[in-house]
Each structure stands twice: as C-alpha cells, then as structure tokens.
Scaffold this motif. Sequence first.
Motif, PDB file in Angstrom:
ATOM      1  N   ALA A 198       0.649  -1.313  -0.187  1.00  0.00           N
ATOM      2  CA  ALA A 198      -0.091  -0.142  -0.038  1.00  0.00           C
ATOM      3  C   ALA A 198       0.797   1.277   0.218  1.00  0.00           C
ATOM      4  CB  ALA A 198      -1.011   0.146   1.239  1.00  0.00           C
ATOM      5  N   THR A 199       1.887   1.021   0.629  1.00  0.00           N
ATOM      6  CA  THR A 199       2.667   2.399   0.831  1.00  0.00           C
ATOM      7  C   THR A 199       3.550   2.551  -0.567  1.00  0.00           C
ATOM      8  OG1 THR A 199       3.241   2.100   3.090  1.00  0.00           O
ATOM      9  CG2 THR A 199       4.734   3.454   1.974  1.00  0.00           C
ATOM     10  N   ILE A 200       4.024   1.601  -1.130  1.00  0.00           N
ATOM     11  CA  ILE A 200       4.674   1.660  -2.418  1.00  0.00           C
ATOM     12  C   ILE A 200       3.645   1.945  -3.454  1.00  0.00           C
ATOM     13  CG2 ILE A 200       5.949   0.723  -4.250  1.00  0.00           C
ATOM     14  CD1 ILE A 200       7.245  -1.096  -1.888  1.00  0.00           C
ATOM     15  N   SER A 201       2.641   1.262  -3.489  1.00  0.00           N
ATOM     16  CA  SER A 201       1.543   1.546  -4.732  1.00  0.00           C
ATOM     17  C   SER A 201       0.883   2.827  -4.576  1.00  0.00           C
ATOM     18  CB  SER A 201       0.569   0.410  -4.772  1.00  0.00           C
ATOM     19  OG  SER A 201       1.079  -0.706  -5.174  1.00  0.00           O
ATOM     20  N   ARG A 202       0.406   3.301  -3.163  1.00  0.00           N
ATOM     21  CA  ARG A 202      -0.239   4.462  -2.973  1.00  0.00           C
ATOM     22  C   ARG A 202       0.464   5.845  -2.676  1.00  0.00           C
ATOM     23  NH1 ARG A 202      -5.037   1.534   0.776  1.00  0.00           N
ATOM     24  NH2 ARG A 202      -5.431  -0.159  -0.775  1.00  0.00           N
ATOM     25  N   ASP A 203       1.113   5.637  -1.747  1.00  0.00           N
ATOM     26  CA  ASP A 203       2.190   6.845  -1.324  1.00  0.00           C
ATOM     27  C   ASP A 203       3.414   7.103  -2.392  1.00  0.00           C
ATOM     28  OD1 ASP A 203       0.547   6.619   0.784  1.00  0.00           O
ATOM     29  OD2 ASP A 203       2.070   5.898   2.282  1.00  0.00           O
ATOM     30  N   ILE A 204       3.975   6.317  -2.922  1.00  0.00           N
ATOM     31  CA  ILE A 204       4.940   6.602  -3.818  1.00  0.00           C
ATOM     32  C   ILE A 204       4.740   6.747  -5.193  1.00  0.00           C
ATOM     33  CG2 ILE A 204       7.262   6.036  -4.575  1.00  0.00           C
ATOM     34  CD1 ILE A 204       7.748   4.698  -2.045  1.00  0.00           C
ATOM     35  N   LEU A 205       4.021   5.419  -5.738  1.00  0.00           N
ATOM     36  CA  LEU A 205       3.649   5.605  -7.196  1.00  0.00           C
ATOM     37  C   LEU A 205       2.939   6.626  -7.574  1.00  0.00           C
ATOM     38  CD1 LEU A 205       3.745   1.754  -7.890  1.00  0.00           C
ATOM     39  CD2 LEU A 205       5.606   3.538  -8.210  1.00  0.00           C
ATOM     40  N   GLN A 206       1.858   7.016  -6.538  1.00  0.00           N
ATOM     41  CA  GLN A 206       0.521   8.040  -7.256  1.00  0.00           C
ATOM     42  C   GLN A 206       1.227   9.413  -6.948  1.00  0.00           C
ATOM     43  OE1 GLN A 206      -3.148   7.282  -5.314  1.00  0.00           O
ATOM     44  NE2 GLN A 206      -3.032   4.994  -5.983  1.00  0.00           N
ATOM     45  N   MET A 207       2.397   9.696  -6.271  1.00  0.00           N
ATOM     46  CA  MET A 207       2.762  11.076  -6.120  1.00  0.00           C
ATOM     47  C   MET A 207       3.735  11.401  -7.122  1.00  0.00           C
ATOM     48  SD  MET A 207       3.106  11.542  -2.015  1.00  0.00           S
ATOM     49  CE  MET A 207       4.153  10.438  -1.736  1.00  0.00           C
ATOM     50  N   GLU A 208       4.371  10.392  -7.598  1.00  0.00           N
ATOM     51  CA  GLU A 208       5.679  10.650  -8.440  1.00  0.00           C
ATOM     52  C   GLU A 208       5.875   9.648  -9.621  1.00  0.00           C
ATOM     53  OE1 GLU A 208      10.497  11.195  -8.668  1.00  0.00           O
ATOM     54  OE2 GLU A 208       9.347  12.027  -7.005  1.00  0.00           O
ATOM     55  N   GLU A 209       5.962   9.821 -10.847  1.00  0.00           N
ATOM     56  CA  GLU A 209       5.935   8.957 -11.840  1.00  0.00           C
ATOM     57  C   GLU A 209       7.322   8.218 -11.726  1.00  0.00           C
ATOM     58  OE1 GLU A 209       6.174   8.768 -17.024  1.00  0.00           O
ATOM     59  OE2 GLU A 209       5.875  10.742 -15.957  1.00  0.00           O
ATOM     60  N   ILE A 210       7.262   6.702 -11.735  1.00  0.00           N
ATOM     61  CA  ILE A 210       8.327   6.048 -11.430  1.00  0.00           C
ATOM     62  C   ILE A 210       8.227   4.885 -12.807  1.00  0.00           C
ATOM     63  CG2 ILE A 210       9.316   3.896 -10.018  1.00  0.00           C
ATOM     64  CD1 ILE A 210       9.181   6.556  -8.563  1.00  0.00           C
ATOM     65  N   ARG A 211       9.683   5.090 -13.480  1.00  0.00           N
ATOM     66  CA  ARG A 211       9.603   4.400 -14.643  1.00  0.00           C
ATOM     67  C   ARG A 211       9.529   2.913 -14.375  1.00  0.00           C
ATOM     68  NH1 ARG A 211      14.539   6.537 -17.989  1.00  0.00           N
ATOM     69  NH2 ARG A 211      13.907   5.139 -19.294  1.00  0.00           N
ATOM     70  N   LYS A 212      10.575   2.295 -13.402  1.00  0.00           N
ATOM     71  CA  LYS A 212      10.412   1.168 -13.094  1.00  0.00           C
ATOM     72  C   LYS A 212      10.089   0.609 -11.728  1.00  0.00           C
ATOM     73  CE  LYS A 212      14.689   0.887 -16.012  1.00  0.00           C
ATOM     74  NZ  LYS A 212      14.502  -0.031 -16.904  1.00  0.00           N
ATOM     75  N   PRO A 213       8.492   0.508 -11.500  1.00  0.00           N
ATOM     76  CA  PRO A 213       8.092   0.319 -10.236  1.00  0.00           C
ATOM     77  C   PRO A 213       8.521  -1.082  -9.689  1.00  0.00           C
ATOM     78  CG  PRO A 213       6.358   0.075 -11.812  1.00  0.00           C
ATOM     79  CD  PRO A 213       7.601   0.759 -12.658  1.00  0.00           C
ATOM     80  N   ALA A 214       8.689  -2.116 -10.739  1.00  0.00           N
ATOM     81  CA  ALA A 214       8.910  -3.468 -10.289  1.00  0.00           C
ATOM     82  C   ALA A 214      10.337  -3.442  -9.504  1.00  0.00           C
ATOM     83  CB  ALA A 214       9.026  -4.369 -11.570  1.00  0.00           C
ATOM     84  N   LEU A 215      11.462  -2.548 -10.198  1.00  0.00           N
ATOM     85  CA  LEU A 215      12.615  -2.365  -9.663  1.00  0.00           C
ATOM     86  C   LEU A 215      12.662  -1.611  -8.361  1.00  0.00           C
ATOM     87  CD1 LEU A 215      15.830  -2.352  -9.942  1.00  0.00           C
ATOM     88  CD2 LEU A 215      15.615  -0.244 -11.115  1.00  0.00           C
ATOM     89  N   MET A 216      11.756  -0.784  -8.009  1.00  0.00           N
ATOM     90  CA  MET A 216      11.584  -0.087  -6.797  1.00  0.00           C
ATOM     91  C   MET A 216      11.185  -1.249  -5.611  1.00  0.00           C
ATOM     92  SD  MET A 216       9.607   3.107  -5.410  1.00  0.00           S
ATOM     93  CE  MET A 216      10.484   4.201  -5.572  1.00  0.00           C
ATOM     94  N   ARG A 217      10.108  -1.816  -5.967  1.00  0.00           N
ATOM     95  CA  ARG A 217       9.508  -3.205  -5.157  1.00  0.00           C
ATOM     96  C   ARG A 217      10.763  -4.235  -4.812  1.00  0.00           C
ATOM     97  NH1 ARG A 217       4.984  -2.185  -8.464  1.00  0.00           N
ATOM     98  NH2 ARG A 217       3.308  -1.690  -7.225  1.00  0.00           N
ATOM     99  N   ALA A 218      11.443  -4.394  -5.795  1.00  0.00           N
ATOM    100  CA  ALA A 218      12.793  -5.430  -5.636  1.00  0.00           C
ATOM    101  C   ALA A 218      13.614  -4.682  -4.891  1.00  0.00           C
ATOM    102  CB  ALA A 218      13.126  -5.842  -7.023  1.00  0.00           C
TER     103      ALA A 218
END
Length: 255
Positions: free
Chosen positions: A52-72
């Motif tokens: 929830a923190t990664i998907s809502r707090d981070i990804l919705q506030m800033e465009e992340i080109r590699k969300p899978a990399l951030m999760r990993a």
Amino acid sequence: MRSTHWAFAEMQAAFGYTLDEYLQFGGYPGAAALRHDKPRWTAYMRDSIIEATISRDILQMEEIRKPALMRALFELGAQYSGQELSYRKILGQLDERGNTDTLKHYLTLLDGAGMLSGLQKYDDKQLRSRASSPRLLVHDPSLMTASWHGTGSLLEQPDLRGHLVESAVGATLLARSKTEGFDLYWWRDGSLEVDFVIKRGDDLSAIEVKSGRIKKSGIGAFCQRHSEALPIIVGGRNTPLDAFLHGDVPLFTLS
C-alpha cells in the motif's frame, strides 16, 4: 506534522510488547492484534503496509519508470537491513535493469515514505561520503521480519538477530533524527566498523550496538581520530538495549 512508527515504549504501553516482540513485530499498531498469528500478520504487513505504501504513497505521487525495480529494491534492502551493500552488488542481485542513479533516487523516495534508507559513510570530506556504499536500514524492524523468506524466526539465528537488533536501533535513530535535528551515518575503515555515527552541528557521537553478531569494533579507533566524539555502546552495562529503544539515553554530551 510528521508521524513516525510507534516506538518501543508506545507499543509496550498500548499492547504489552516485550523487547523480543518489538524486535520482531515493530511499531505498527494496526498489526499488533495479529502478532500471535504469524501468517496473518505477515500478509497484513505485506499487503496493507508495504504494498500500500509503495503503490499509493509513492507511485501515485511521482512517476516511477521502473516500479518493479523499486519493489525489488525494497525487498532486498529489508532483507539486508543493517548491512553495507554496494550499488554494484545491489544491481547484481536484482533482475530488473537499472543504474546507480536510479537506485539512489528510489532509495530517496523509499526514505521519504518511511520505509528504507541508505545511510552514507561518515567522512570529513562530504564528496567522499556521498560516493560511499550505502548501509541499508529499514525504518521499522517489522519491515525486515515481514520481508524474510527463510524458515524459522530471525530471533532464533544469532547473526540475523544481530542485524535485527541493529536495525531496531537504527530505526530509533532515524525517528529521533527528525525531531532532534541530527544527521545519521555509519563508519568503517578496513575491518574496523562503527554501527552509527550521528552529528548535530559541532556535536558528534559514535554508537556501537552489542547485538551478538561477530564483528570488529571500531569505536575506539574512531574516537581516537575524532576526540570530540561521544562513545555510546548500546547493549553494554551502562546502556541497556531496552533503555535505548525507550528513548531514555541522551545522544550527545550534555552541555
């Protein structure tokens, strides 16, 4: 208004946490009722807190080109919390392609979300400090527990328990740094190591954590080079771990 994870004293007062329970389950009050059901607690932490923190707090506030990399990156950082890991080694552990600048940016975002930090090595020259390998550190020990994929409890394995204890101390320092206005680092010279170095203006302190993990203490060498530094040994006779996590230990020399 900044609201950090609940401290050991707060979890103890509200839910009767023991020291070992805090080391394992951390400072998320919403998860406290599930601590006696480890699978449900882990699912809650992964789905309702981490994702929830990664998907809502981070990804919705800033465009992340590699969300899978951030999760990993978070998953890897949580498992290696309390340890130094070069950016090259981090990239070698991740399946997603990226580069050092991308990892530094994602660590900054995860730090801002209260999830994972990459501490810089303390150095008198700021440029060398910024170029150092990061010491990965979760903002709450439960994030390390919830990301653990091995068998058994982290508390049952001496080396992993050591990293968990160091992560709990580091998480406490991260929270206090926001309210007490100091910078947090780590230090190493060869095989000599200091777990945490904190600096506020001209005040400097070196913190060693006696966690049961085998390592070569560098606090004496550090204080010889920096005579103004206050040495603090957490887990020693004068500074018990529970007292430090309670926030009862002054971090700088009282003037």
